[in-house]
Design a protein around this motif. Structure first.
Motif, PDB file in Angstrom:
ATOM      1  N   LEU A   1       0.830  -1.188   0.000  1.00  0.00           N
ATOM      2  CA  LEU A   1       0.000   0.000   0.000  1.00  0.00           C
ATOM      3  C   LEU A   1       0.874   1.250   0.000  1.00  0.00           C
ATOM      4  O   LEU A   1       1.945   1.267   0.619  1.00  0.00           O
ATOM      5  CB  LEU A   1      -0.918   0.006   1.218  1.00  0.00           C
ATOM      6  CG  LEU A   1      -1.845  -1.211   1.353  1.00  0.00           C
ATOM      7  CD1 LEU A   1      -2.649  -1.129   2.648  1.00  0.00           C
ATOM      8  CD2 LEU A   1      -2.773  -1.322   0.151  1.00  0.00           C
ATOM      9  N   PRO A   2       0.444   2.312  -0.680  1.00  0.00           N
ATOM     10  CA  PRO A   2       1.260   3.530  -0.745  1.00  0.00           C
ATOM     11  C   PRO A   2       1.660   4.064   0.622  1.00  0.00           C
ATOM     12  O   PRO A   2       2.795   4.506   0.818  1.00  0.00           O
ATOM     13  CB  PRO A   2       0.363   4.515  -1.500  1.00  0.00           C
ATOM     14  CG  PRO A   2      -0.561   3.652  -2.308  1.00  0.00           C
ATOM     15  CD  PRO A   2      -0.788   2.434  -1.493  1.00  0.00           C
ATOM     16  N   GLN A   3       0.735   4.013   1.580  1.00  0.00           N
ATOM     17  CA  GLN A   3       1.058   4.534   2.913  1.00  0.00           C
ATOM     18  C   GLN A   3       2.128   3.706   3.607  1.00  0.00           C
ATOM     19  O   GLN A   3       2.910   4.225   4.416  1.00  0.00           O
ATOM     20  CB  GLN A   3      -0.195   4.613   3.783  1.00  0.00           C
ATOM     21  CG  GLN A   3      -0.965   3.326   3.986  1.00  0.00           C
ATOM     22  CD  GLN A   3      -2.095   3.126   2.980  1.00  0.00           C
ATOM     23  OE1 GLN A   3      -1.975   3.563   1.832  1.00  0.00           O
ATOM     24  NE2 GLN A   3      -3.186   2.498   3.419  1.00  0.00           N
ATOM     25  N   GLN A   4       2.194   2.418   3.288  1.00  0.00           N
ATOM     26  CA  GLN A   4       3.266   1.582   3.838  1.00  0.00           C
ATOM     27  C   GLN A   4       4.624   1.993   3.286  1.00  0.00           C
ATOM     28  O   GLN A   4       5.612   2.070   4.018  1.00  0.00           O
ATOM     29  CB  GLN A   4       3.018   0.116   3.508  1.00  0.00           C
ATOM     30  CG  GLN A   4       1.863  -0.545   4.216  1.00  0.00           C
ATOM     31  CD  GLN A   4       1.747  -2.018   3.819  1.00  0.00           C
ATOM     32  OE1 GLN A   4       1.361  -2.328   2.697  1.00  0.00           O
ATOM     33  NE2 GLN A   4       2.089  -2.904   4.725  1.00  0.00           N
ATOM     34  N   LEU A   5       4.665   2.236   1.996  1.00  0.00           N
ATOM     35  CA  LEU A   5       5.918   2.665   1.373  1.00  0.00           C
ATOM     36  C   LEU A   5       6.350   4.015   1.920  1.00  0.00           C
ATOM     37  O   LEU A   5       7.518   4.206   2.288  1.00  0.00           O
ATOM     38  CB  LEU A   5       5.755   2.726  -0.146  1.00  0.00           C
ATOM     39  CG  LEU A   5       6.961   3.241  -0.933  1.00  0.00           C
ATOM     40  CD1 LEU A   5       8.206   2.408  -0.641  1.00  0.00           C
ATOM     41  CD2 LEU A   5       6.660   3.239  -2.433  1.00  0.00           C
TER      42      LEU A   5
END
Length: 388
Positions: A153-157
């Motif tokens: 997920l983008p927020q994880q990256l």
């Protein structure tokens, strides 16, 4: 007495492959049905083999150019353009390697300074983090979950990026989960890569083995071709594992750095294998499609069967692995895999060996016959019934 410690700290502290451990266990058990091996069960098509034989008979037994046969690099460039809509100069941006694994190795060694961080998206193939460490970098694991179909997920990256982050390593379709990132997924991740000036190592070795959606290469996303190191090869989609032939595509600066490392470490990829690969790219796509359709049939059977017997399993978008959850059994992944092997003679790989997010799952390769898959399901169902 010599007291010098001859083994480096890096090698000493490195864990052996968890996959190999279970292969070794399975090799000592008679009557095993194996869902553990991550390679096609198809023999390399005769047409490719004949091309290699002909090259030997015609005397092509010397080194090729360090980067590989120019005819093969030109064919790879054509293939990447028409299939994945990315354009590379065959003389400056493509290197033929000894499998995709060597491509990853030289890519990491070409870009990393000591201590720089590489975000490794897990679960993933077991070599990624060790290769980062061997290149002098620091592997930063980011785990995905079944709730997101094992997609980053983008927020994880965004949360994982630090001032010391140099690159991110992604595999889509993924080994071991089979998860495939869509164009929208890649675009969201690309924005973060561009924002933080990251290099993306995109392992696309399973790109020919996708089932439900069109495949999108990370390098084809706007703004990404110059910051993507695209890694692929012939092992999986072309059934050429033992030939050990891959390739890597990147911008000219990174390619020149990788080529220097490749020159000193390897010299060039095997000549006969390069002739076989040239034949595969020119005339082999009917074979590729036949294999893909066979894997699709097997995938559907295995995933449906797992869900029916109580092992929740998302439908993989590509590769040839199912990654069912075994949490309902109350066992760890390693306990489940060991007991299944000893009690029912079915070999699978425990999910924890693939890193964060893998625990509570097992990797099951469906690159085997339908008869073997049916027998494996029968044995696994029997095992579950007597242990839960």
């Amino acid at each position: 007495m010599i007291k010098t410690n001859y083994v480096s700290d890096t090698a000493r502290n490195m864990k052996p492959s968890g996959i190999r451990k279970f292969f070794d266990l399975a090799s000592g058990v008679e009557g095993v049905v194996s869902l553990g091996v991550g390679e096609p069960d198809f023999v390399t098509p005769w047409r490719y083999r004949e091309a290699a034989i002909n090259s030997l008979e015609e005397g092509y037994t010397s080194y090729t150019a360090n980067a590989g046969l120019i005819q093969l690099r030109e064919e790879i460039a054509s293939y990447m353009s028409r299939r994945f809509h990315v354009n590379y100069a065959p003389d400056k941006q493509i290197i033929v390697t000894v499998g995709a694994s060597q491509a990853i190795d030289i890519a990491l060694r070409a870009i990393l300074n000591p201590g720089e961080e590489v975000i490794v998206v897990e679960p993933c193939f077991v070599s990624y983090a060790p290769l980062v460490v061997m290149a002098g970098g620091k592997a930063v694991s980011v785990g995905t979950t079944k709730e997101s179909d094992f997609k980053l997920l983008p927020q994880q990256l965004e949360a994982a990026v630090t001032p010391n982050t140099k690159a991110i390593m992604i595999c889509s379709p993924n080994n071991p989960t089979g998860s495939q990132l869509s164009k929208d997924d890649l675009e969201a991740l690309a924005k973060i890569a561009i924002k933080h000036d990251l290099v993306v190592l995109s392992d696309e070795i399973y790109a020919e083995l996708v089932y439900d959606d069109d495949y999108t290469s990370f390098a084809s996303i706007e703004g990404m071709i110059d910051r993507t190191i695209l890694i692929s090869g012939f092992s999986k989609g072309f059934a050429m594992t033992g030939w050990r032939l891959g390739f890597v595509c990147a911008n000219e600066e990174i390619s020149a750095a990788m080529l220097k490392i490749h020159q000193y470490a390897i010299m060039c990829a095997p000549t006969a294998a390069q002739h076989a690969a040239l034949e595969a790219l020119r005339y082999g796509f009917d074979y590729v499609e036949d294999m893909r359709r066979s894997y699709l049939h097997r995938r559907n059977y295995l995933v449906e069967s797992f869900n029916e017997i109580g092992l929740t399993c998302h439908k993989p978008g590509g590769a040839f692995y199912a990654f069912p959850s075994i949490e309902s059994t109350g066992m760890t992944s390693e306990e489940f895999a060991e007991r299944l092997l000893l009690e029912e003679k079915v070999a699978v790989v425990p999910g924890d060996v693939f890193g964060l997010g893998g625990e509570g799952h097992i990797r099951c390769s469906y690159a085997t016959s339908m008869d073997q898959l049916r027998e494996a399901v029968t044995r696994i169902e029997r095992f579950i019934k007597k242990t839960t």
